[in-house]
Design a protein around this motif. Structure first.
Motif, PDB file in Angstrom:
ATOM      1  N   LYS A 147      48.029  36.056 -28.596  1.00  0.00           N
ATOM      2  CA  LYS A 147      46.985  35.376 -29.372  1.00  0.00           C
ATOM      3  C   LYS A 147      47.566  34.347 -30.342  1.00  0.00           C
ATOM      4  CE  LYS A 147      43.465  38.883 -28.993  1.00  0.00           C
ATOM      5  NZ  LYS A 147      42.986  40.135 -29.563  1.00  0.00           N
ATOM      6  N   HIS A 154      43.503  37.270 -15.069  1.00  0.00           N
ATOM      7  CA  HIS A 154      44.419  38.312 -14.578  1.00  0.00           C
ATOM      8  C   HIS A 154      44.455  39.525 -15.492  1.00  0.00           C
ATOM      9  CE1 HIS A 154      47.069  36.500 -11.218  1.00  0.00           C
ATOM     10  NE2 HIS A 154      45.789  36.423 -10.965  1.00  0.00           N
ATOM     11  N   ASP A 155      44.284  39.288 -16.786  1.00  0.00           N
ATOM     12  CA  ASP A 155      44.243  40.420 -17.719  1.00  0.00           C
ATOM     13  C   ASP A 155      42.946  41.217 -17.510  1.00  0.00           C
ATOM     14  OD1 ASP A 155      46.735  39.817 -18.977  1.00  0.00           O
ATOM     15  OD2 ASP A 155      45.744  38.166 -20.010  1.00  0.00           O
ATOM     16  N   LEU A 195      49.845  41.740 -27.494  1.00  0.00           N
ATOM     17  CA  LEU A 195      48.542  41.126 -27.801  1.00  0.00           C
ATOM     18  C   LEU A 195      48.681  40.124 -28.940  1.00  0.00           C
ATOM     19  CD1 LEU A 195      46.127  44.186 -27.458  1.00  0.00           C
ATOM     20  CD2 LEU A 195      46.484  42.318 -25.839  1.00  0.00           C
ATOM     21  N   HIS A 201      42.452  35.936 -20.221  1.00  0.00           N
ATOM     22  CA  HIS A 201      42.785  35.377 -18.920  1.00  0.00           C
ATOM     23  C   HIS A 201      42.258  36.285 -17.797  1.00  0.00           C
ATOM     24  CE1 HIS A 201      45.327  34.013 -15.570  1.00  0.00           C
ATOM     25  NE2 HIS A 201      45.447  32.888 -16.240  1.00  0.00           N
ATOM     26  N   GLU A 205      41.641  27.259 -14.974  1.00  0.00           N
ATOM     27  CA  GLU A 205      42.758  27.531 -14.067  1.00  0.00           C
ATOM     28  C   GLU A 205      42.403  28.637 -13.090  1.00  0.00           C
ATOM     29  OE1 GLU A 205      45.125  28.126 -17.299  1.00  0.00           O
ATOM     30  OE2 GLU A 205      45.572  25.992 -17.447  1.00  0.00           O
ATOM     31  N   ARG A 242      52.123  42.255 -11.970  1.00  0.00           N
ATOM     32  CA  ARG A 242      52.243  41.478 -13.204  1.00  0.00           C
ATOM     33  C   ARG A 242      53.685  41.132 -13.555  1.00  0.00           C
ATOM     34  NH1 ARG A 242      47.483  41.405 -15.899  1.00  0.00           N
ATOM     35  NH2 ARG A 242      48.359  39.478 -16.664  1.00  0.00           N
ATOM     36  N   TYR A 267      49.830  46.392 -22.582  1.00  0.00           N
ATOM     37  CA  TYR A 267      49.305  45.519 -23.644  1.00  0.00           C
ATOM     38  C   TYR A 267      49.570  46.143 -25.005  1.00  0.00           C
ATOM     39  CZ  TYR A 267      46.787  43.192 -19.814  1.00  0.00           C
ATOM     40  OH  TYR A 267      46.462  42.530 -18.663  1.00  0.00           O
ATOM     41  N   SER A 300      49.657  27.349 -20.457  1.00  0.00           N
ATOM     42  CA  SER A 300      48.603  28.357 -20.490  1.00  0.00           C
ATOM     43  C   SER A 300      48.815  29.385 -19.396  1.00  0.00           C
ATOM     44  CB  SER A 300      47.246  27.678 -20.303  1.00  0.00           C
ATOM     45  OG  SER A 300      47.204  27.058 -19.046  1.00  0.00           O
ATOM     46  N   GLY A 301      48.249  30.539 -19.653  1.00  0.00           N
ATOM     47  CA  GLY A 301      48.363  31.628 -18.687  1.00  0.00           C
ATOM     48  C   GLY A 301      47.840  32.910 -19.288  1.00  0.00           C
ATOM     49  N   CYS A 302      48.142  34.004 -18.652  1.00  0.00           N
ATOM     50  CA  CYS A 302      47.615  35.294 -19.080  1.00  0.00           C
ATOM     51  C   CYS A 302      48.335  35.803 -20.325  1.00  0.00           C
ATOM     52  CB  CYS A 302      47.743  36.295 -17.941  1.00  0.00           C
ATOM     53  SG  CYS A 302      49.457  36.624 -17.491  1.00  0.00           S
ATOM     54  N   ALA A 303      47.842  36.918 -20.852  1.00  0.00           N
ATOM     55  CA  ALA A 303      48.415  37.498 -22.075  1.00  0.00           C
ATOM     56  C   ALA A 303      49.883  37.862 -21.877  1.00  0.00           C
ATOM     57  CB  ALA A 303      47.612  38.738 -22.486  1.00  0.00           C
ATOM     58  N   ILE A 304      50.208  38.378 -20.695  1.00  0.00           N
ATOM     59  CA  ILE A 304      51.583  38.832 -20.457  1.00  0.00           C
ATOM     60  C   ILE A 304      52.549  37.648 -20.418  1.00  0.00           C
ATOM     61  CG2 ILE A 304      53.087  40.096 -18.851  1.00  0.00           C
ATOM     62  CD1 ILE A 304      50.869  41.794 -20.177  1.00  0.00           C
ATOM     63  N   GLY A 359      41.897  34.628 -10.217  1.00  0.00           N
ATOM     64  CA  GLY A 359      42.767  33.565  -9.741  1.00  0.00           C
ATOM     65  C   GLY A 359      41.954  32.347  -9.402  1.00  0.00           C
ATOM     66  N   HIS A 360      42.520  31.499  -8.562  1.00  0.00           N
ATOM     67  CA  HIS A 360      41.797  30.262  -8.215  1.00  0.00           C
ATOM     68  C   HIS A 360      40.975  30.431  -6.945  1.00  0.00           C
ATOM     69  CE1 HIS A 360      44.961  29.710  -5.320  1.00  0.00           C
ATOM     70  NE2 HIS A 360      45.867  29.638  -6.267  1.00  0.00           N
ATOM     71  N   PRO A 378      51.732  29.630  -8.670  1.00  0.00           N
ATOM     72  CA  PRO A 378      50.646  29.035  -7.877  1.00  0.00           C
ATOM     73  C   PRO A 378      49.518  30.018  -7.576  1.00  0.00           C
ATOM     74  CG  PRO A 378      52.607  29.350  -6.514  1.00  0.00           C
ATOM     75  CD  PRO A 378      52.996  29.674  -7.925  1.00  0.00           C
ATOM     76  N   VAL A 379      49.791  31.310  -7.690  1.00  0.00           N
ATOM     77  CA  VAL A 379      48.768  32.302  -7.369  1.00  0.00           C
ATOM     78  C   VAL A 379      47.664  32.322  -8.426  1.00  0.00           C
ATOM     79  CG1 VAL A 379      48.325  34.727  -6.916  1.00  0.00           C
ATOM     80  CG2 VAL A 379      50.441  33.678  -6.104  1.00  0.00           C
ATOM     81  N   CYS A 380      48.056  32.242  -9.694  1.00  0.00           N
ATOM     82  CA  CYS A 380      47.047  32.364 -10.751  1.00  0.00           C
ATOM     83  C   CYS A 380      46.927  31.113 -11.595  1.00  0.00           C
ATOM     84  CB  CYS A 380      47.353  33.562 -11.643  1.00  0.00           C
ATOM     85  SG  CYS A 380      48.932  33.424 -12.462  1.00  0.00           S
ATOM     86  N   GLY A 381      47.807  30.134 -11.374  1.00  0.00           N
ATOM     87  CA  GLY A 381      47.702  28.892 -12.131  1.00  0.00           C
ATOM     88  C   GLY A 381      48.436  28.903 -13.461  1.00  0.00           C
ATOM     89  N   ASP A 382      49.143  30.002 -13.769  1.00  0.00           N
ATOM     90  CA  ASP A 382      49.933  30.013 -15.005  1.00  0.00           C
ATOM     91  C   ASP A 382      50.923  28.852 -14.954  1.00  0.00           C
ATOM     92  OD1 ASP A 382      48.592  32.248 -15.663  1.00  0.00           O
ATOM     93  OD2 ASP A 382      50.328  33.576 -15.782  1.00  0.00           O
TER      94      ASP A 382
END
Lengths: 433, 151
Positions: free
Chosen positions: B18, A371-372, B14, A369, A401, B122, B9, B63-67, A387-388, B38-42
């Motif tokens: 995954k 952000h990562d 991780l 992602h 996204e 984060r 991480y 969906s979103g980041c690893a965290i 980001g977007h 709304p900032v990153c779309g997660d």
């Protein structure tokens, strides 16, 4: 006055006089210019700062920082009202910035320059003042799919108020180009405005805006150019572009935050009603009615960002001292270099045109992602954005996204891009990609 | 140099990002809620089957980041079989953990989220699925946004 280290340019005076900087050599020593930016000389998380978030905001050269300090240390007063010496000086400096901005854009007159808080306010001003008068129910406003939220939402608000409709010129695939051949089909008789970006902040696409404006103008359609990403990056000539409006922000081109410029063609501004009401913009006020000044002052209610305009003046002089044509060339080289280096990696998706792109690259690493990516890069001293990018509709169109983005300015070097690409390799390894 | 990063991480994080656990729609869920940043779309949807006071089953999609994804996955493992009051209590502990790094009692695998507190940007990622889960099990069924979370 301090010398601009590394450039050989003369610094700017704050008053109505301007000392044009002298270019001492034909080629620019880009690395030497870094010395003009005190902020670049630092470590972040124990690593030398590698600032690649210039599309969000640029860093500020010493000349701009000094111009702000000098103004507050010597000349600070309110403008246009005072009779006293400091007010005269502040007014002269503020209006000198307007004259300089007209020159920066090759506007016919300083009266075509409105100071705003930035691109966003400039576009909102046009939507609120011009749009409310000239856009009617059933009219269409033509935008493109690569617009920043700031060139979408003000039109949505206007459309809601007036019953107008928004139409979007489509982009093609990940390479993010508009199809000029399709334009005429979209320029129907009910289209009243074409508002589009010069350079996409996520794709790096450079749109041939003069061609778009020419075709719109032939049909009597008004035009607005979002120059947020182009103003400090390439020469801009509003007469050559042939637009009715053009908006940009100071902070993305070495100037302070909180100041921007809206150019409006004189004839159009004359028939546009005021934006906000208040002091500075009036001729006379009665209890029940008022009369207002001519453009640009009728669009500048309240005490303006005087120091911001003065800082922006210093930024424009600084940039023209280097040469915006040279900056544009350097941008192209950095953009192409970064795109090529990243394209050589496995498991990466790149957005925007492979060639002829602006100095920014958006990308996604398979299974990682954005952000990562940005978090790990930050720990290596590399400032990216993820980001977007205020491009949610575009992200939807691309089916993603978010993306990670590296955006460059003239103080970035190919060596820095090498280091950035190495960090991207590390990130892939870190996440097992 | 990478100590903070490997705290953030951790292998467990991780692994869960995954191969997220309970990454599915629950067909017989009686509670759902959505969480968006709304900032990153997660964007995650939490599905829960709540029987009386007990979270019988819980799953998620999105969906979103690893965290955020690892946090959601760990959450589903932690909340299953808990009462709503216990879920709320655990939310508070995780909130403390990701904002301060302080561990209040035994939270099992969730301790892997402690590294988040060194990355203020984060925190929202880690806590997003928890907001959604709490809204779901408490039957609020609303969309929660990270914008309600203080910076």
């Amino acid at each position: 006055m301090n010398n601009l280290s590394g450039t050989g340019f003369h610094p700017i005076s704050i008053g109505d006089q301007e000392f044009m900087p002298q270019q001492t050599t034909k080629t620019v020593d880009w690395k030497a210019l870094r010395e003009d930016f005190p902020i670049l000389d630092q470590k972040v998380h124990g690593q030398p700062l590698l600032y690649l978030d210039n599309a969000a905001t640029s860093q500020k050269p010493r000349a701009v920082i000094d111009a702000l300090s000098r103004y507050y240390e010597r000349d600070n007063a309110n403008v246009h009202r005072g009779i006293h010496e400091l007010s005269n000086r502040a007014t002269a400096a503020f209006e000198a910035a307007r004259v300089r901005a007209a020159k920066f854009l090759n506007a016919r007159s300083a009266d075509e320059i409105i100071f705003t808080r930035g691109t966003t306010e400039g576009i909102n001003l046009v939507a609120a003042a011009w749009g409310t008068k000239f856009i009617k129910r059933g009219d269409k406003i033509l935008l493109t799919e690569m617009e920043h939220h700031s060139n979408i939402v003000p039109w949505q608000l206007l459309a809601e108020r007036t019953g107008a409709q928004l139409v979007f010129l489509p982009i093609k695939g990940d390479c993010g180009l508009l199809d000029l051949a399709q334009l005429d089909a979209f320029l129907t008789s009910d289209v009243k405005l074409l508002a589009m970006t010069h350079i996409s902040n996520s794709l790096g696409t450079i749109n041939p805006v003069a061609e778009y404006c020419e075709r719109a103008r032939r049909r009597g359609i008004a035009t607005l150019i979002d120059a947020a990403q182009s103003a400090g990056h390439r020469p801009l000539d509003v007469q050559q572009i042939g637009c009715d409006f053009l908006a940009f922000s100071g902070h993305k081109m070495c100037g302070p935050t909180g100041i921007g410029v809206l150019y409006g063609r004189g004839e159009v501004l004359e028939e546009t009603p005021p934006y906000q009401g208040g002091g500075e913009m009036i001729l006379s006020v009665d209890f029940h009615q008022s009369t207002w000044k001519h453009a640009p002052h009728k669009f500048e209610a309240g005490t303006p960002d005087i120091s911001g305009a003065i800082g922006l003046h210093a930024a424009m002089v600084y940039l023209d001292g280097i040469g915006r044509d040279r900056i544009a060339q350097h941008d192209l080289e950095l953009g192409a270099y970064a795109f090529e280096k990243l394209a050589a990696l496995k498991g990466i998706r790149l957005f925007g045109p492979p060639i002829g792109r602006a100095g920014l690259v958006s990308f996604l690493l398979d299974g990682i992602h954005a952000h990562d990516v940005v978090t790990v890069a930050d720990q290596r001293g590399v400032a990216l954005r993820g980001g977007h990018h205020c491009n949610q509709p575009l992200m939807k169109k691309l089916g993603v996204e978010s993306t990670a983005r590296a955006s460059f300015y003239f103080y970035n070097t190919t060596e820095e891009i090498d280091r950035f690409v190495e960090v991207v390799r590390e990130i892939k390894k870190f996440f097992g990609g | 140099m990478f100590d903070d990063l490997t705290d953030l991480y951790q292998q467990l994080i991780l692994d869960h990002s995954k191969s997220p656990r309970n990454f599915r729609v629950l067909p017989d869920a009686n509670r759902t809620a959505q969480g968006t940043n709304p900032v990153c779309g997660d964007n995650y949807t939490l599905y829960a089957k709540v029987d009386g006071d007990i979270v019988k089953e819980i799953g998620f999609q999105g969906s979103g980041c690893a965290i955020s994804k690892a946090s959601a996955s760990l959450l589903t493992e932690s909340l299953k079989g808990r009462t709503i009051a216990e879920a709320k209590n655990l939310f508070n502990k995780v909130h403390d953990l990701v904002t301060t790094g302080n561990l209040d009692g035994d939270v099992g695998k969730l301790a892997a989220l402690a590294g988040v507190h060194k990355f203020p940007a984060r925190v929202k990622c880690a806590i997003l699925p928890w907001h959604a889960a709490l809204a779901a099990v408490e039957g609020k069924g609303e969309t929660v946004s990270t914008e309600t979370e203080k910076e």
